[in-house]
Design an enzyme around this catalytic site. Sequence first.
Site, PDB file in Angstrom:
ATOM      1  N   ASP A  39       0.391   5.285   1.820  1.00  0.00           N
ATOM      2  CA  ASP A  39      -0.512   5.885   3.155  1.00  0.00           C
ATOM      3  C   ASP A  39      -1.399   7.102   2.492  1.00  0.00           C
ATOM      4  O   ASP A  39      -0.739   7.784   1.608  1.00  0.00           O
ATOM      5  CB  ASP A  39       0.383   6.399   4.026  1.00  0.00           C
ATOM      6  CG  ASP A  39       1.287   5.414   4.805  1.00  0.00           C
ATOM      7  OD1 ASP A  39       1.000   4.346   4.502  1.00  0.00           O
ATOM      8  OD2 ASP A  39       2.501   5.778   5.075  1.00  0.00           O
ATOM      9  N   ARG A  43       5.104   6.519  13.800  1.00  0.00           N
ATOM     10  CA  ARG A  43       4.860   7.048  12.461  1.00  0.00           C
ATOM     11  C   ARG A  43       4.538   8.279  12.634  1.00  0.00           C
ATOM     12  O   ARG A  43       3.357   8.522  13.225  1.00  0.00           O
ATOM     13  CB  ARG A  43       3.946   5.881  11.549  1.00  0.00           C
ATOM     14  CG  ARG A  43       4.157   6.388  10.117  1.00  0.00           C
ATOM     15  CD  ARG A  43       3.289   5.595   9.069  1.00  0.00           C
ATOM     16  NE  ARG A  43       2.036   6.279   9.122  1.00  0.00           N
ATOM     17  CZ  ARG A  43       0.844   5.653   8.216  1.00  0.00           C
ATOM     18  NH1 ARG A  43       1.067   4.326   7.621  1.00  0.00           N
ATOM     19  NH2 ARG A  43      -0.168   6.310   8.069  1.00  0.00           N
ATOM     20  N   HIS A  68       4.876   0.271   0.240  1.00  0.00           N
ATOM     21  CA  HIS A  68       5.402  -0.219   1.585  1.00  0.00           C
ATOM     22  C   HIS A  68       4.797  -1.794   2.003  1.00  0.00           C
ATOM     23  O   HIS A  68       3.327  -1.581   1.728  1.00  0.00           O
ATOM     24  CB  HIS A  68       5.990   0.438   2.514  1.00  0.00           C
ATOM     25  CG  HIS A  68       4.978   1.368   3.073  1.00  0.00           C
ATOM     26  ND1 HIS A  68       4.401   2.537   2.502  1.00  0.00           N
ATOM     27  CD2 HIS A  68       4.259   1.104   4.339  1.00  0.00           C
ATOM     28  CE1 HIS A  68       3.622   2.858   3.242  1.00  0.00           C
ATOM     29  NE2 HIS A  68       3.203   2.040   4.373  1.00  0.00           N
ATOM     30  N   HIS A  82       0.844  -1.278   0.133  1.00  0.00           N
ATOM     31  CA  HIS A  82      -0.143  -0.072   0.065  1.00  0.00           C
ATOM     32  C   HIS A  82       0.928   1.190  -0.033  1.00  0.00           C
ATOM     33  O   HIS A  82       2.246   1.197   0.287  1.00  0.00           O
ATOM     34  CB  HIS A  82      -0.918   0.003   1.188  1.00  0.00           C
ATOM     35  CG  HIS A  82      -0.062   0.398   2.607  1.00  0.00           C
ATOM     36  ND1 HIS A  82       0.371  -0.954   3.158  1.00  0.00           N
ATOM     37  CD2 HIS A  82       0.090   1.261   3.335  1.00  0.00           C
ATOM     38  CE1 HIS A  82       1.141  -0.448   4.262  1.00  0.00           C
ATOM     39  NE2 HIS A  82       0.765   0.921   4.283  1.00  0.00           N
TER      40      HIS A  82
HETATM   41  C1  SIN Z   1       3.118   1.263   7.639  1.00  0.00           C
HETATM   42  O1  SIN Z   1       2.412   0.475   6.801  1.00  0.00           O
HETATM   43  O2  SIN Z   1       2.831   2.480   7.758  1.00  0.00           O
HETATM   44  C2  SIN Z   1       3.924   0.563   8.649  1.00  0.00           C
HETATM   45  C3  SIN Z   1       5.196  -0.060   7.942  1.00  0.00           C
HETATM   46  C4  SIN Z   1       5.954  -0.717   8.987  1.00  0.00           C
HETATM   47  O3  SIN Z   1       5.374  -1.028  10.085  1.00  0.00           O
HETATM   48  O4  SIN Z   1       6.791  -1.388   8.535  1.00  0.00           O
END
Ligand code: SIN
Length: 279
Positions: free
Chosen positions: A102, A270, A255, A100
């Site tokens: 964000d 995050r 990612h 995905h």
């Molecule tokens: C995310 O999808 O923002 C998290 C990525 C992760 O925890 O590695």
Amino acid sequence: MERQTATIRKVTPGCGAEVLGVDLANPGNSGMETIRAAYRDHGVIFFRDQTLTPEEHIAFARRLGEIEINKFFPANGEYPEIAEVRKEKEQKVNIGGGWHTDHSYDAAPAMGSILVARELPETGGDTLFADMYKAYEGLSDGLKKTLEGLKAVHSNAHVFGAAGAYKSSDQASGFKGENMVGEAVHPVVITHPLSGRKALYVNAAFTTHFEGWTWAESKPLLDYLYAHAVSPEFTCRFEWREGSVAFWDNRATWHFAVNDYHGEKRLMHRITIGGVALQ
Ligand code: SIN
């Protein structure tokens, strides 16, 4: 005092770069210049051996843009700017465990996200990245031409809504905002607002269909694009260590948080930075 001159080292030929010799708690103007250039050129950049406190994480994010508070993710009680990507040792479902990018369901999707490792499993819990410039460039001229005329709908109800994936999982109690779901329409091929390069802008988590097409008509072509975009030569894998930080561009990369550490806790902080409408 600024640390030594920052340098950039590619992770793989197709995806990502490591920025060395910069202290994110005190990057200085020349460090910030290197970070901005590396981010623009490589889409996802990695840092090691950092000692960022939550306050320094927020301060670093503010030097890059306006912080966008996530409507759905579990929030850090003390710092609303920080979303927690948390999996307790009893939980089976992780956050972000599929390809995905964000906030693609927003009219002005997030520019980037800065992820800081706080607690890591002994092994596993890596994050995979894929480069959407390379994914676009790897398509045939014929398919590029077809895609350039298309827009796609991105929605989040099936992920964050009351009957969505997280609310139906063992992550349910941390998630909020189930009545704030929505959708947006974006071009399938965007001209990246920083680099001016063309990138593929659909993703398996949030893109539901091409505008004006049914879901059934859209699925075969979307599935083709999703498989193509994660060709090994467009991807890289980041192994987290204490002190690791990743900063990715949501318009240029995808990612995927690998969920291979059941029975152990993983906690990441995050911060997401606001972006612009995409052309
Ligand atoms: C995310 O999808 O923002 C998290 C990525 C992760 O925890 O590695």
